[in-house]
Design an enzyme around this catalytic site. Structure first.
Site, PDB file in Angstrom:
ATOM      1  CG  ASP A 127      -0.127  -0.057   2.535  1.00 43.28           C
ATOM      2  OD1 ASP A 127       0.915  -0.738   2.583  1.00 43.28           O
ATOM      3  OD2 ASP A 127      -0.543   0.580   3.520  1.00 43.28           O
TER       4      ASP A 127
ATOM      5  CE  LYS B 280      -1.031   4.378   2.412  1.00 39.34           C
ATOM      6  NZ  LYS B 280      -0.077   4.125   3.462  1.00 39.34           N
TER       7      LYS B 280
ATOM      8  CE  LYS C 199      -0.736   0.895   6.515  1.00 39.75           C
ATOM      9  NZ  LYS C 199       0.605   0.736   5.911  1.00 39.75           N
TER      10      LYS C 199
ATOM     11  CD  GLU D 188       1.381   0.308  10.264  1.00 48.05           C
ATOM     12  OE1 GLU D 188       0.566   0.475   9.343  1.00 48.05           O
ATOM     13  OE2 GLU D 188       2.585   0.128  10.069  1.00 48.05           O
TER      14      GLU D 188
ATOM     15  CE  LYS E  28       1.941  -3.121   8.972  1.00 48.96           C
ATOM     16  NZ  LYS E  28       1.738  -3.341   7.531  1.00 48.96           N
TER      17      LYS E  28
ATOM     18  CB  SER F  39       9.588  -5.185   8.033  1.00 56.26           C
ATOM     19  OG  SER F  39       9.373  -4.375   6.901  1.00 56.26           O
TER      20      SER F  39
ATOM     21  N   GLY G 101       6.041  -4.759   4.457  1.00 57.96           N
ATOM     22  CA  GLY G 101       6.124  -4.051   3.182  1.00 57.96           C
ATOM     23  C   GLY G 101       7.513  -4.261   2.617  1.00 57.96           C
ATOM     24  NE  ARG G 102      10.181   0.051   5.052  1.00 61.49           N
ATOM     25  CZ  ARG G 102      10.410   0.903   6.031  1.00 61.49           C
ATOM     26  NH1 ARG G 102      11.497   1.646   6.020  1.00 61.49           N
ATOM     27  NH2 ARG G 102       9.562   1.025   7.038  1.00 61.49           N
TER      28      ARG G 102
HETATM   29  P1  13P Z   1       7.178  -1.960   6.384  1.00 63.67           P
HETATM   30  O1  13P Z   1       7.107  -3.453   6.620  1.00 63.67           O
HETATM   31  O2  13P Z   1       8.026  -1.597   5.208  1.00 63.67           O
HETATM   32  O3  13P Z   1       7.459  -1.195   7.632  1.00 63.67           O
HETATM   33  O4  13P Z   1       5.727  -1.533   5.903  1.00 63.67           O
HETATM   34  C1  13P Z   1       4.635  -2.028   6.545  1.00 63.67           C
HETATM   35  C2  13P Z   1       3.574  -1.015   6.551  1.00 63.67           C
HETATM   36  O5  13P Z   1       2.471  -1.256   6.120  1.00 63.67           O
HETATM   37  C3  13P Z   1       3.878   0.292   7.129  1.00 63.67           C
HETATM   38  O6  13P Z   1       2.733   1.031   7.265  1.00 63.67           O
END
Ligand code: 13P
Length: 341
Positions: free
Chosen positions: A24, A98, A137, A178, A220, A262, A292-293
């Site tokens: 997202d 998101k 999210k 989150e 999260k 992450s 994400g990353r």
């Molecule tokens: P990262 O795992 O890259 O932190 O991203 C997750 C995410 O959705 C951040 O909002």
């Protein structure tokens, strides 16, 4: 609100062996990721890239429970005209969206941010539900530094998170809550623990006041971990122990699942940490990834914007998804990474 259905979706999001793909990235963030691999951030390139991920059959069917989409993507069609949402559903994964609209400076609190997007959120959620989204999210950002976070930043962000979560449940959408404590600073793991504890306690207080049903949400959070610029790097065992202790102290067992961000950890660190937590065991909630990353850095590099690299990109994505799937059951081994390399 039908809480039994919300609970069913929330549990499916954290089913054993599965986790969430956070795809997202906002237009600004995906441009940064594409810049790093020398790809121009056009609407077609963003579509091609995400289509590559969603067509990774093995990963999407076996290791991914749901995908968080950005507004542009939820309305996009694959090259052959199939809506991207349908590709996700066809693999048996759940589409999510998101819904926050990013951050703004928090007045009176230099250097601190408040997440925005509550105005008209109820109407937007209705449209996203019609488009297939079953979870959403909202990310709050808490920075750690000299004299921050302030009480103001913690409280206003927790209040907004709970407002968002209540609106989601009223729209029959599972909220991913989150509150991200950033790991950008030079603070140690004890300071991260202390700040995250305050943030989680305030968040659950607000969720209670605003009548959010814990059974119909997913948390999260960040892990308890030293900042990237800290002189003392946390060990895997330390991150796992401190994070499990912290979450057990702050997250009621009525919450069906916790899915980590992450946050700038390396791919392998993010996997090793999740794995080590499962090896401690005795966890009252589902515990998995929503990376994400840490799921996308490898496929982005392998793909590099070239059609002939799609298979390599899918392979890299499938590998990371499989490693994290194993970690979500405490079955990951470092050797599996070396074999693949
Ligand atoms: P990262 O795992 O890259 O932190 O991203 C997750 C995410 O959705 C951040 O909002």
């Amino acid at each position: 609100m039908n809480l039994a259905d919300l609970n069913k979706i929330a549990r499916a999001m954290v089913a054993p062996g599965k986790g969430i793909l956070a795809a997202d990235e906002s237009s600004g963030t995906i441009k940064k990721r594409f810049d790093a691999i020398g790809v121009e951030s056009t609407e077609d390139n963003r579509r091609d890239y995400r289509e590559m991920l969603f067509r990774s059959k093995e990963a999407m069917t076996n290791y991914v429970s749901g995908v968080i989409l950005y507004d542009e993507t939820i309305w996009q069609k694959a090259k052959d005209g199939t809506p991207l949402v349908k590709l996700i559903e066809a693999a048996g994964a759940i589409p999510g969206i998101k819904v926050d609209e990013g951050t703004q400076a928090l007045p009176g609190c230099p250097g601190e941010l408040i997440t925005v997007g509550l105005d008209r959120l109820a109407e937007r959620l209705k449209k996203y539900y019609e488009q297939g989204a079953r979870f959403a999210k909202w990310r709050a950002v808490i920075d750690v530094g000299n004299g921050i976070p302030s009480r103001t930043a913690i409280q206003t962000n927790a209040h907004a998170l709970a407002r968002y979560a209540a609106l989601c449940q009223a729209a029959q959408i599972v909220p991913i809550v989150e509150p991200e404590v950033l790991m950008d600073g030079d603070h140690d793991i004890a300071r991260c623990y202390e700040v995250t504890e305050a943030v989680l306690n305030e968040t659950f207080q607000q969720l209670f006041i605003q009548r959010v049903a814990l059974e119909g949400m997913v948390l999260k959070p960040n892990m308890a971990i030293a900042g990237k610029k800290s002189a003392r790097k946390s060990s895997v065992a330390e991150v796992a122990e401190q994070t499990v202790k912290l979450l057990k102290a702050c997250v009621p067992s009525a919450v069906p699942g916790i899915a980590f961000l992450s946050g700038g950890q390396s791919d392998e660190e993010a996997t090793a940490h999740l794995d080590a937590m499962h090896r401690i065991g005795g966890l009252p909630w589902g515990l998995t990834f929503s990376y994400g990353r840490a799921l996308q850095a490898a496929p982005q590099k392998a793909w590099a914007g070239k059609a002939e690299n799609v298979a390599a990109g899918q392979q890299a994505f499938t590998h990371r998804a499989r490693m994290n799937s194993l970690a979500s059951k405490g079955e990951w081994k470092a050797e599996l990474e070396k074999k693949a390399a």
